[in-house]
Scaffold this active site. Structure first.
Site, short mmCIF file in Angstrom:
data_model
loop_
_atom_site.label_atom_id
_atom_site.label_comp_id
_atom_site.label_asym_id
_atom_site.label_seq_id
_atom_site.Cartn_x
_atom_site.Cartn_y
_atom_site.Cartn_z
CG ASP A 1 34.92 69.63 20.35
OD1 ASP A 1 34.01 69.23 19.84
OD2 ASP A 1 35.30 69.62 21.39
CG ASP B 1 30.09 69.33 21.75
OD1 ASP B 1 30.83 69.27 21.12
OD2 ASP B 1 30.05 69.75 23.07
CG HIS C 1 29.25 69.72 27.97
ND1 HIS C 1 28.21 70.33 27.24
CD2 HIS C 1 30.29 69.53 27.65
CE1 HIS C 1 28.89 70.12 25.94
NE2 HIS C 1 30.25 69.72 26.17
CG HIS D 1 30.25 73.91 28.36
ND1 HIS D 1 31.14 74.82 28.00
CD2 HIS D 1 30.34 72.68 27.97
CE1 HIS D 1 32.06 74.10 27.21
NE2 HIS D 1 31.81 72.84 27.17
CD GLU E 1 33.68 67.38 25.84
OE1 GLU E 1 34.81 67.80 25.34
OE2 GLU E 1 32.88 68.10 26.20
CD GLU F 1 31.80 66.69 22.74
OE1 GLU F 1 32.62 67.07 21.77
OE2 GLU F 1 31.36 67.29 23.66
MN MN Z 1 31.64 69.09 24.45
MN MN Z 2 33.01 69.14 21.76
#
Ligand code: MN
Ligand code: MN
Length: 296
Positions: free
Chosen positions: A84, A95, A155, A163, A188, A280
């Protein structure tokens, strides 16, 4: 969103996607998790990005939030590795995540989270309901015989905020909230071969500043000053240990946690220790669909 801001968002997304591809190329049996983490972080800086959060490599039944300590001794072998990566450019965040299957025995599980992400992306447009997106994710994962992780979700992405609203569920939670043009979100899905519910394990290596308060101890003050440079985004113990040494950092982090200045993000582990995969991407909702910002 202004064109200049959109360009920063696109740049963050592009660097995050490049860093993720680079991470994938480095995850091989015999490579050390710590070494790969450092190389990926170096690459992000070389490309002109900042860290929206420290690079994380969560193995097997750990769904998320495993970040290498300064003395981490994990060597990749046959793990299922969820990478991640979060990058920021002037506060605009990309992200993205993927799972690398080193054993070659979990391709179905990896595909389940990928399918779920792709199915969700097809639904994204203004007016799309959050619960319907969750349902597409859930259906893709259950149709392969796995469970979506219900207590993890996608998010919104804000400036220097990893977030924000809306929360994108990984199952049909009945939320009728609609996406709007201009929403910037990360989707995600996590697919679990176990319970599909994660719990907070320990120890945590990722932290975040939540409230500035005066501290008396000199070392703690010095370390808090360093933490303030992370711009309210998550950081890891390793960054501090490399600079100040382990004893001082552990003392300071404990004190800062006790007085409510920082919070922890502990590793999130599947309740029945089933393997977990993740996929994600970040995107912006456009007039008639979406623009994927982290196109790996
Ligand atoms: Mn995320
Ligand atoms: Mn992430």
């Amino acid at each position: 969103m202004e064109e200049e801001e959109l360009e920063k968002l696109r740049k963050a997304g592009k660097i995050a996607a490049e860093a993720l591809k680079y991470a994938k190329s480095l995850i091989k049996p015999g490579a050390s998790l710590l070494d790969v983490t450092k190389k990926v972080e170096e690459k992000i800086v070389q490309m002109g990005g900042g860290f929206a959060f420290p690079a994380q490599f969560s193995c097997n039944d750990i769904a998320a939030h495993y970040c290498a300590e300064a003395d981490d001794d994990i060597i990749f072998d046959k793990q299922l590795v969820s990478v991640d990566i979060g990058v920021e450019v002037d506060g605009f965040i990309g992200d993205n995540a993927m799972t690398v299957d080193l054993s070659g025995e979990n391709s179905e599980l990896v595909q389940a989270s990928r399918d779920a992400l792709e199915n969700a992306l097809k639904l994204i447009k203004p007016g799309a309901k959050l619960g319907e997106i969750g349902k597409a994710i859930q259906d893709a994962i259950t149709s392969r015989g796995f469970a979506p992780v219900r207590n993890l979700s996608g998010h919104g992405l804000g400036e220097y905020k990893i977030h924000t609203k809306p929360t994108i569920p990984n199952y049909d939670n009945g939320d009728e909230t609609e996406l709007k043009e201009g929403d910037v979100i990360a989707i995600e899905p996590f697919a679990s071969a176990g319970a599909g519910v994660v719990y907070e394990s320990s120890p945590a290596s990722v932290f975040e500043l939540i409230e500035k308060k005066p501290v008396r101890n000199m070392f703690t003050r010095k370390i808090l000053k360093e933490i303030e440079g992370y711009k309210d985004l998550p950081f890891c113990r390793r960054w501090l240990v490399d600079k100040f040494g382990e004893a001082k950092v552990n003392f300071a982090l404990r004190e800062l946690k006790n007085i409510g200045v920082i919070r922890e993000y502990p590793p999130l582990v599947d309740q029945s220790h089933g393997l977990v995969s993740q996929a994600e991407k970040s995107l912006i909702v456009t007039e008639d669909g979406c623009e994927v910002l982290t196109d790996y």
